[in-house]
Design a protein around this motif. Structure first.
Motif, PDB file in Angstrom:
ATOM      1  N   GLN A  37       1.238  -1.322   0.098  1.00 54.07           N
ATOM      2  CA  GLN A  37      -0.253  -0.149  -0.065  1.00 54.07           C
ATOM      3  C   GLN A  37       0.904   1.841  -0.454  1.00 54.07           C
ATOM      4  N   LYS A  38       1.696   1.504   1.198  1.00 56.02           N
ATOM      5  CA  LYS A  38       2.545   2.050   0.696  1.00 56.02           C
ATOM      6  C   LYS A  38       3.440   2.291  -0.118  1.00 56.02           C
ATOM      7  N   HIS A  40       2.235   1.676  -3.887  1.00 60.82           N
ATOM      8  CA  HIS A  40       1.260   1.788  -3.747  1.00 60.82           C
ATOM      9  C   HIS A  40       0.866   3.810  -4.049  1.00 60.82           C
ATOM     10  N   ASP A  41       0.701   4.025  -2.701  1.00 60.01           N
ATOM     11  CA  ASP A  41       0.944   5.214  -2.811  1.00 60.01           C
ATOM     12  C   ASP A  41       1.808   5.991  -3.245  1.00 60.01           C
ATOM     13  N   GLN A  42       3.205   5.605  -3.029  1.00 58.60           N
ATOM     14  CA  GLN A  42       4.020   7.121  -3.811  1.00 58.60           C
ATOM     15  C   GLN A  42       4.507   6.730  -5.131  1.00 58.60           C
ATOM     16  N   LYS A  44       2.088   6.499  -7.160  1.00 63.20           N
ATOM     17  CA  LYS A  44       0.440   7.613  -7.727  1.00 63.20           C
ATOM     18  C   LYS A  44       1.042   8.666  -7.995  1.00 63.20           C
ATOM     19  N   TYR A  54       2.038   1.691 -11.951  1.00 62.92           N
ATOM     20  CA  TYR A  54       0.953   1.996 -10.792  1.00 62.92           C
ATOM     21  C   TYR A  54      -0.071   0.975 -11.275  1.00 62.92           C
TER      22      TYR A  54
END
Length: 523
Positions: A37-38, A40-42, A44, A54
């Protein structure tokens, strides 16, 4: 040139991804999800959503949710990943195949097997030139599972053989993925009823797993379990017990005594003990299996199967109240998992009626038998051995509540089905005809009794079996002829009957013998 912040965040994302592989391997799926999740967020934030990396983040997150059993969430992310990859790469790209494979797995986990098959076929259509070798092999393996889940065993076998051929050519005969193929092939051969061929495939799988994974491994234990069930199907119980007991030892050592896979092997061991007449061992082993399965597989088909076996052995031991308790649970699970009108529910009702009959609760037995008859007759048709048995059981229930005429009608229906299916000379046909004839005479249904005995005599004469029962039936037929006004032929039959009964050392106090002698004296 990217800014220092961009590079820092990008490196952080890569480090997060690297950590993912290790913690996933260790089974720490919640930590893997947090790391992905970390990442993924970075990604994005750095790259935006319209970017291959992504899409890869979505793919990894979906795998994390799959590992946590959250299949609907995994499917949502996999579909989103597929849509993005199609926009980025078009319809024909290796990563599109990876998404198809993931979506198929999500749908299988959700029991949506027809949809899973569609995505796996779409993946296969991408072709060898597009798919990576491991993905091409995986989709063949998945197709076998799809077809198996849909009951298309021939198609499953075709996919199994293609998978095996590809993997043997690519990896050699002794690779663990080849063992996986032999194991899948063994499952489908068993479903096809080709148990000898299944055993051959499973022996190959076990040998490879033993070499590649070692004896104390989940894969080798799984191979031993399948071998045990093969031998069980072939009634080779000594070999079945050897393999199942070894599997039980390995699984207990690796997984602990309360694991679902330990419950699975205990259930199979219990079935072996049941089928070899070792009731006390069966009760103990099946009881252990039920405790495990109730804690981890509540309302599952596997639990219902184990409870059904436990109910059977308890009936054999005369513990009818305990059998009834098991069979009530089986019925509730079957209704939930298979549907009210399924053959599985019919089987559960059959056993439940037997329990009530054993407990002398004939009214309740009759109610369950009649429900069972409705289901089984609709699925199997009237001319089926199971339907004949249910008619017979309904007759017993009617006798139990004193409705003798209804009971005789049910036994007459059972007799007609048995005669059609088994033939007029089969021991079960003859036994039922003899018992029914006595009941019909008691009910003063003399013409019907006469007809049943005529068929019975023809069957006994065809196999040249003129024993005591034949003599008793001959006597009953003569008595029936007297009642319907055929005195002349009746006398001859009664003389033959008395002579044969005495020659067969019939009890002098037998009612049919005494009545035959009395009527001869009268006439």
């Amino acid at each position: 040139m990217p800014s220092r912040l961009t590079l820092s965040v990008f490196v952080s994302a890569r480090n997060s991804l690297a950590n993912h592989t290790l913690i996933t391997y260790l089974g720490r799926h919640e930590e893997a999800l947090a790391a992905d999740q970390k990442c993924h967020d970075q990604r994005k934030m750095i790259l935006g959503e319209n970017n291959p990396d992504y899409a890869n983040s979505l793919f990894n997150l979906a795998n994390d949710f799959k590992n946590l059993g959250q299949y609907s969430k995994a499917l949502e992310l996999d579909l989103k990943c597929l849509e993005l990859r199609i926009n980025l790469f078009g319809q024909k790209h290796a990563d599109i195949g990876k998404s198809y494979i993931n979506i198929g797995q999500d749908l299988r986990n959700l029991k949506r097997h027809s949809e899973a098959l569609k995505y796996d076929l779409d993946c296969l259509k991408l072709g060898r030139e597009t798919l990576e070798d491991k993905d091409y092999a995986q989709v063949l393996f998945n197709l076998a599972e799809d077809y198996r889940n849909l009951g298309e065993v021939d198609n499953a076998l075709d996919a199994d053989r293609k998978y095996l051929g590809f993997q043997i050519k690519s990896l050699g005969e002794t690779h663990s993925d080849v063992a996986k193929g032999y194991q899948s092939l063994g499952i489908d051969l068993s479903k096809k009823g080709l148990v000898d061929q299944a055993l051959e495939a499973d022996l190959k799988a076990a040998a490879i797993w033993k070499q590649t994974a070692g004896e104390i491994s989940k894969d080798y234990a799984k191979a031993l379990y399948k071998l045990g069930t093969d031998y069980q199907s072939l009634n080779r119980f000594d070999e079945a017990l050897t393999n199942l007991n070894r599997c039980f030892q390995i699984r207990g050592q690796l997984l602990g005594q309360q694991h679902v896979d330990v419950g699975e092997v205990l259930a199979s061991l219990g079935n072996c003990y049941l089928r070899t007449g070792q009731q006390l061992k069966a009760v103990d082993t099946l009881g252990q299996a039920v405790k495990i399965q109730e804690s981890v597989q509540s309302n599952s088909k596997e639990l219902a199967d184990t409870l059904a076996d436990l109910g059977t052995v308890q009936r054999q031991l005369g513990e009818h109240s305990k059998a009834l308790e098991c069979d009530r649970k089986v019925l509730a699970i079957r209704r939930e998992t298979s549907g009210e009108s399924s053959l599985e529910v019919g089987s559960a009702l059959y056993n439940l009626a037997t329990d009530y009959r054993n407990l002398k609760d004939f009214q309740q037995a009759l109610a369950e038998d009649q429900k069972c008859l409705g289901i089984c007759r609709a699925i199997l048709g009237e001319k089926h051995e199971v339907v004949a048995n249910i008619h017979y059981n309904i007759g017993l229930a009617y006798y139990g509540i004193g409705q003798i005429e209804n009971g005789a009608d049910s036994h007459f229906q059972a007799l007609q089905v048995r005669k059609d299916l088994l033939g007029p000379t089969h021991p079960e046909t003859l036994s039922l005809a003899f018992e029914l004839s006595k009941t019909l005479y008691y009910l003063k249904q003399f013409q019907k009794c006469h007809n049943v005995i005529a068929d019975y005599r023809a069957g006994k004469e065809a196999i040249n079996q003129r024993d005591l029962d034949y003599g008793l039936a001959l006597g009953l037929q003569g008595l029936c002829q007297l009642e319907v006004g055929q005195a002349f032929t009746a006398k001859d039959l009664l003389r033959q009957a008395v002579q044969l009964m005495k020659a067969q050392n019939c009890d002098p106090n037998n009612q049919i013998l005494r009545l035959a002698e009395y009527r001869l004296l009268q006439n």
